[in-house]
Design a protein around this motif. Structure first.
Motif, PDB file in Angstrom:
ATOM      1  N   HIS A 164      12.442  44.148 -55.817  1.00 46.86           N
ATOM      2  CA  HIS A 164      12.254  45.110 -56.925  1.00 46.86           C
ATOM      3  C   HIS A 164      12.235  46.467 -56.556  1.00 46.86           C
ATOM      4  N   ASN A 185      14.859  45.824 -61.426  1.00 47.59           N
ATOM      5  CA  ASN A 185      16.049  44.858 -60.849  1.00 47.59           C
ATOM      6  C   ASN A 185      17.092  45.630 -59.510  1.00 47.59           C
ATOM      7  N   CYS A 222      16.372  46.685 -65.198  1.00 49.79           N
ATOM      8  CA  CYS A 222      16.244  45.472 -65.348  1.00 49.79           C
ATOM      9  C   CYS A 222      17.865  45.203 -66.113  1.00 49.79           C
TER      10      CYS A 222
END
Length: 662
Positions: free
Chosen positions: A511, A441, A429
């Motif tokens: 994601h 991410n 992330c």
């Protein structure tokens, strides 16, 4: 699934966002594409961003003449790595704190960059006086104490190869690894404290010496403050030295620059699936990857303080040292356990040392969730900017507890997944970007990751194999003296593509999710399901604190699912049989995942078997339940829990207590 953005973090002010603006990248996908298309330009920019200095500049960024399995990075370059990590900071800000240490019983130490530089120089000179030189192997059997960092850096200073071992290993486990790498010197502590109790190490170190003819010297750190007495009868031809009194024939070592691809470290995997693998990392590759990840994924800066709840024998220990010091940050080494003497200890450590970046595991979060008094007071985390997490998949409830309750929705959770052989992370992330519970991410720039089907084609929206299409600097330079095993482990699925061994998925919003090891995946009636799906379903029930799911052979379905759970102390079980509770949990999973995926059994256990760094050992639990070979259990925190699992298997006797490691 909802997305969350930490209110205390601004994406535009992060170092990664500034890096992208500086180099004209419109967004993260554009940066990733450019890094894959123009690796020479991208990695040159990374080296500038982390401040790496060369004694002899490299003439070529990447040479693939030996194939993608054996890339050569920064060809012709030579560097003084210790000067990059310590020396340049000691000259610029000599009084700045490099290391803070807190012992199990509350002891405190601080070491400035200038003091660290001087101590590394002293120990490096002492190693030279012992005859240790370039390419020699130094085994480190140390707890989380400052001397562990000093010894790694001193070995680096003289071009020796250091091998950090888990501090909880017994003599046989240490000896197996020493024999594999032919280490000539072993550095140990005489002991440490854990949960208020003294843990002796010196006897195991001396037993290791007796099994390992290659060892010529044993250096002992007096962590316990009890002094070091020579062993009665000696240790054969191996000579013992007190760390504080190493012989020094010269005041310092001559400055030496080493090639970028020279071996820096061997770090052994736990070996629960066979002989431990000695993963090879190099002078440039490992610290470049560690520092890049800390800069881009964790936004670590020179005025930050980084603490990871780990052991120096796991990758995150050396990763923290070589990445954090490269960026000039302050590191916190915590010897103790984060819930001792009570559940507030972790937050006390954070407050006492001004921690800005706290790394921990989902297992630790689940443990804290179940304890009274585990939420931090606002003042205790006033300095904390973000959480880091690695080692295993999240369940949604613990993720939300850490983000919303502990972190007050102000601090992002930097989910980080990679491995020992990666030298850091594949996926992460990024601070300031929206998150979904337990997600990533996406790939860290410079790692060309993808999710592939069995034919090697990209997948989106469904689970496939996590793979990497191009090499990266932190990639292992093979396994120590075992090239064939390295090839089989990562390069045997598709031509010239790294198959990581994890199941992953990219959802409709971009994601990424990791669903666990692909060899942990359960195939029920032809449908592949990750154990995390069952575990998340179970921990969403108020009875359950922790859960583990494994697949076992089934004549009808191919595999059936067997689950193991721990329950909360306050769970309302007094008036109910476990059979009733088990039936309720089976139906609960069926409602969430579908009736065909209901587990065949849900067993209640007192504790889930884990390693000391918080990883769940599903494959060992499955083997114990089925009565097959368990493999190396030396990294286990609670081996008695494996005996309990074995006792639940059909017609399986419980192993004797003395048959399991302690």
């Amino acid at each position: 699934m909802n997305t969350y953005t930490a209110t205390g973090c601004d994406w535009g002010s992060t170092q990664l966002a500034r890096f992208m603006r500086r180099h004209g990248d419109a967004d993260l996908d554009a940066l990733r594409e450019r890094a894959a298309r123009e690796p020479e330009r991208f990695w040159g920019q990374v080296l500038d961003a982390i401040g790496l200095r060369w004694i002899t500049p490299y003439r070529q960024t990447l040479d693939l003449s030996d194939g993608v399995m054996w890339p050569k990075w920064f060809v012709g370059g030579r560097l003084d790595l210790v000067d990059n990590l310590v020396g340049k900071h000691a000259r610029a800000t000599p009084t700045k704190i490099a290391l803070r240490w807190e012992g199990d019983r509350g002891e405190l130490r601080t070491i400035s960059y200038a003091e660290l530089a001087a101590e590394v120089e002293r120990v490096a000179a002492g190693l030279r006086a012992l005859g240790v030189g370039e390419g020699d192997r130094i085994a480190l059997y140390l707890p989380m104490i400052p001397e562990a960092a000093v010894m790694m850096l001193a070995a680096t200073r003289i071009g020796a190869i250091f091998i950090p071992f888990f501090s909880g290993y017994g003599a046989d486990s240490v000896a197996q690894r020493v024999q594999d790498c032919d280490a000539r010197l072993l550095v140990c502590a005489n002991g440490y404290y854990r949960r208020g109790k003294r843990v002796d190490m010196l006897a195991d170190a001396r037993a290791t010496v007796r099994q390992c003819p290659s060892l010529r010297q044993l250096v002992v750190v007096d962590r316990l403050g009890s002094g070091i007495s020579p062993e009665a009868g000696g240790s054969g031809d191996c000579i013992e030295f007190d760390y504080r009194r190493l012989p020094v024939t010269v005041s310092s070592c001559p400055l030496t620059a080493f090639p970028a691809d020279q071996t820096l470290m061997l770090i052994y995997t736990s070996g629960t699936t066979g002989k431990p693998k000695g993963v090879v990392h190099t002078h440039a590759g490992f610290p470049v990857k560690a520092a890049q990840d800390l800069l881009m994924a964790f936004d670590l800066r020179a005025d930050d303080t980084l603490m990871w709840v780990t052991d120096m024998g796991w990758l995150m220990g050396p990763w923290m040292v070589y990445g954090g010091l490269m960026l000039g940050a302050t590191l916190v080494f915590f010897e103790g356990t984060p819930d001792h003497p009570d559940a507030g200890r972790l937050w006390e450590v954070v407050a006492r040392h001004g921690v800005t970046h706290l790394g921990l595991s989902p297992t630790l979060v689940r443990l804290l969730m179940a304890r009274e008094g585990s939420l931090p007071a606002p003042r205790a985390i006033a300095t904390l900017r973000l959480f880091g997490s690695t080692g295993e998949a999240w369940n949604e409830a613990p993720w939300r507890w850490l983000f919303e309750d502990a972190g007050r929705s102000r601090r992002p959770i930097i989910n980080y997944s990679g491995g020992t052989e990666i030298g850091g992370g594949i996926l992460a992330c990024f601070p300031g970007l929206p998150q979904k519970p337990g997600s990533f991410n996406g790939p860290i720039p410079g790692v060309a990751a993808d999710v592939l089907d069995p034919s090697g084609q990209p997948l989106r929206g469904t689970v496939g194999e996590l793979a990497i299409r191009q090499p990266w600097p932190g990639m292992t330079n093979g396994f120590w003296r075992d090239a064939a095993r390295y090839q089989e482990a990562y390069w045997s699925v598709w031509p010239e593509i790294w198959a990581h061994g994890d199941w992953a998925r990219v959802d409709e919003d971009g994601h990424w999710f990791v669903h666990g090891r692909s060899d942990d995946t359960i195939k029920v009636a032809g449908k592949r399901v990750g154990p995390a799906d069952f575990e998340s379903a179970l921990v969403s029930h108020p009875l359950v604190v922790e859960a583990v799911a494994v697949g076992v052979p089934d004549a009808l379905k191919g595999e059936a699912v067997v689950c193991f759970v721990t329950v909360a102390d306050s769970a309302p079980l007094a008036q109910r049989s476990w059979d009733d509770c088990e039936a309720e949990l089976v139906e609960h999973v069926g409602r969430l995942l579908g009736k065909p995926l209901r587990p065949s059994r849900v067993h209640r256990v007192a504790a889930i078997p884990k390693t000391r760094n918080g990883k769940t050992v599903r494959r060992v639990m499955r083997a114990a339940y089925l009565g097959t070979a368990l493999g190396d259990l030396s990294a286990l925190e609670n081996p008695d829990a494996i005996a309990a699992v074995a006792g639940l298997g059909v017609n399986r006797p419980v192993p004797a207590a003395d048959a399991l490691p302690t």
